[in-house]
Design a protein around this motif. Structure first.
Motif, short mmCIF file in Angstrom:
data_model
loop_
_atom_site.label_atom_id
_atom_site.label_comp_id
_atom_site.label_asym_id
_atom_site.label_seq_id
_atom_site.Cartn_x
_atom_site.Cartn_y
_atom_site.Cartn_z
N ASP A 20 0.87 -1.17 0.00
CA ASP A 20 0.00 0.00 0.00
C ASP A 20 0.91 1.22 0.00
OD1 ASP A 20 -2.12 1.74 0.18
OD2 ASP A 20 -2.52 1.36 2.30
N ILE A 21 1.03 1.85 -1.13
CA ILE A 21 1.88 3.04 -1.24
C ILE A 21 1.01 4.26 -1.01
CG2 ILE A 21 3.43 4.38 -2.70
CD1 ILE A 21 3.98 1.81 -4.29
N VAL A 22 1.39 5.04 -0.04
CA VAL A 22 0.66 6.26 0.29
C VAL A 22 1.53 7.44 -0.12
CG1 VAL A 22 -0.38 7.62 2.14
CG2 VAL A 22 -0.46 5.10 2.23
N PHE A 23 0.99 8.28 -0.98
CA PHE A 23 1.71 9.45 -1.46
C PHE A 23 1.26 10.67 -0.67
CE2 PHE A 23 1.88 6.47 -4.95
CZ PHE A 23 3.19 6.60 -5.41
N ILE A 24 2.19 11.29 0.00
CA ILE A 24 1.91 12.50 0.77
C ILE A 24 2.66 13.65 0.11
CG2 ILE A 24 2.19 13.69 2.99
CD1 ILE A 24 1.93 10.94 4.34
N ALA A 25 1.92 14.65 -0.28
CA ALA A 25 2.50 15.85 -0.88
C ALA A 25 2.41 16.97 0.14
CB ALA A 25 1.74 16.24 -2.14
N HIS A 26 3.26 17.97 0.00
CA HIS A 26 3.18 19.10 0.93
C HIS A 26 3.85 20.33 0.35
CE1 HIS A 26 7.37 19.32 2.41
NE2 HIS A 26 7.40 18.02 2.14
N ASP A 27 3.41 21.45 0.83
CA ASP A 27 4.12 22.72 0.72
C ASP A 27 4.10 23.26 2.13
OD1 ASP A 27 1.41 23.59 0.76
OD2 ASP A 27 1.41 23.97 -1.38
N SER A 28 3.24 24.20 2.46
CA SER A 28 3.14 24.63 3.86
C SER A 28 2.21 23.71 4.66
CB SER A 28 2.68 26.09 3.96
OG SER A 28 1.43 26.24 3.33
N THR A 29 1.40 22.91 3.96
CA THR A 29 0.57 21.90 4.60
C THR A 29 0.69 20.60 3.79
OG1 THR A 29 -1.38 22.54 3.34
CG2 THR A 29 -1.11 23.57 5.51
N ALA A 30 0.34 19.48 4.43
CA ALA A 30 0.47 18.18 3.77
C ALA A 30 -0.91 17.59 3.49
CB ALA A 30 1.26 17.23 4.65
N TRP A 31 -0.97 16.74 2.45
CA TRP A 31 -2.20 16.05 2.11
C TRP A 31 -1.84 14.73 1.44
CZ3 TRP A 31 -0.12 20.12 -0.48
CH2 TRP A 31 0.09 19.98 -1.86
N VAL A 32 -2.74 13.75 1.57
CA VAL A 32 -2.58 12.49 0.87
C VAL A 32 -3.10 12.69 -0.54
CG1 VAL A 32 -3.30 10.06 0.77
CG2 VAL A 32 -2.77 11.11 2.98
N ASN A 84 5.23 -3.57 7.28
CA ASN A 84 6.63 -3.14 7.19
C ASN A 84 6.60 -1.75 6.57
OD1 ASN A 84 7.83 -5.50 8.18
ND2 ASN A 84 7.57 -6.49 6.20
N ASN A 85 6.63 -0.75 7.39
CA ASN A 85 6.52 0.63 6.92
C ASN A 85 7.88 1.19 6.52
OD1 ASN A 85 3.68 0.98 7.46
ND2 ASN A 85 4.20 1.04 9.63
N TYR A 86 7.88 1.88 5.40
CA TYR A 86 9.04 2.63 4.93
C TYR A 86 8.56 4.04 4.64
CZ TYR A 86 11.50 -1.78 4.26
OH TYR A 86 12.11 -2.99 4.46
N LEU A 87 9.36 5.01 5.01
CA LEU A 87 8.98 6.41 4.80
C LEU A 87 10.15 7.13 4.17
CD1 LEU A 87 6.83 8.76 6.16
CD2 LEU A 87 9.04 9.28 7.16
N TYR A 103 2.82 10.14 10.32
CA TYR A 103 2.68 9.55 11.66
C TYR A 103 1.20 9.23 11.95
CZ TYR A 103 2.68 9.04 16.70
OH TYR A 103 2.49 8.56 17.96
N GLU A 104 0.33 10.17 11.66
CA GLU A 104 -1.10 9.96 11.90
C GLU A 104 -1.65 8.83 11.02
OE1 GLU A 104 -2.57 13.90 11.14
OE2 GLU A 104 -2.02 14.62 13.16
N HIS A 105 -1.23 8.82 9.77
CA HIS A 105 -1.71 7.79 8.84
C HIS A 105 -1.23 6.40 9.26
CE1 HIS A 105 -3.36 6.38 5.04
NE2 HIS A 105 -2.35 5.53 5.04
#
Length: 170
Positions: free
Chosen positions: A18-30, A68-71, A55-57
């Motif tokens: 399960d690949i989760v893509f998190i993008a951000h500038d001044s705030t982050a979003w999935v 097995n989480n990788y970040l 962390y929350e996700h």
């Protein structure tokens, strides 16, 4: 390029991912994968928003006893100065939840080509000084050809050592 090739590598190598893509500038979003690769954002950089969302996700959806989480986070090295210590705190909270955490910076060969050539402390400096764990990896890419070596290092393919790579980049 790094994230594209990382996703291809993971999809070919593993069946249950399960690949989760998190993008951000001044705030982050999935973000969904297709849109992630089309993002063209402007605005301030606050990297802690991405670490906080990760962390929350993970806490809610990917507990380390079942995944097995990788970040991995990539940046040009610019971050709001007061945000660096917050990033360090989140990375320390994430370490027990992850098999590996990586922080990569895109650093052009010529320092004058880098848009953030100020005296500000880079996030990589803060994280490198504050984290002494085997599975924390700092990656520095100067050009597109560095992507595959960075992937090998992060996923420890062929037993590539973070220590040897760090010595080469310093």
């Amino acid at each position: 390029s790094f994230f594209f090739w990382m996703a291809q590598f993971l999809k070919r190598r593993y069946k249950n991912i399960d690949i989760v893509f998190i993008a951000h500038d001044s705030t982050a979003w999935v973000e969904e994968e297709k849109k992630f690769f089309a993002i063209n954002s402007s605005g301030g950089t606050q990297c802690s928003s991405a670490f906080k969302l990760a962390y929350e996700h993970m806490s809610a959806h990917h507990p380390p006893d079942r995944w097995n989480n990788y970040l991995i986070e990539f940046s040009d090295g610019d971050n709001w100065g007061n945000d660096n210590q917050i990033c360090l705190q989140y990375v320390e909270k994430l370490l027990p939840m992850c098999r590996a955490i990586g922080y990569g910076e895109i650093i052009p060969k010529s320092k004058s080509d880098h848009p953030w050539t100020s005296n500000r402390e880079k996030l990589s400096d803060v994280l490198d000084a504050g984290i002494n764990r085997t599975r924390y990896v700092t990656l520095r890419l100067q050009e597109r050809d560095d992507v595959f070596d960075a992937l090998r290092e992060f996923f420890n393919v062929d037993d590539v050592s973070n220590k040897s790579s760090r010595q080469q980049t310093k």
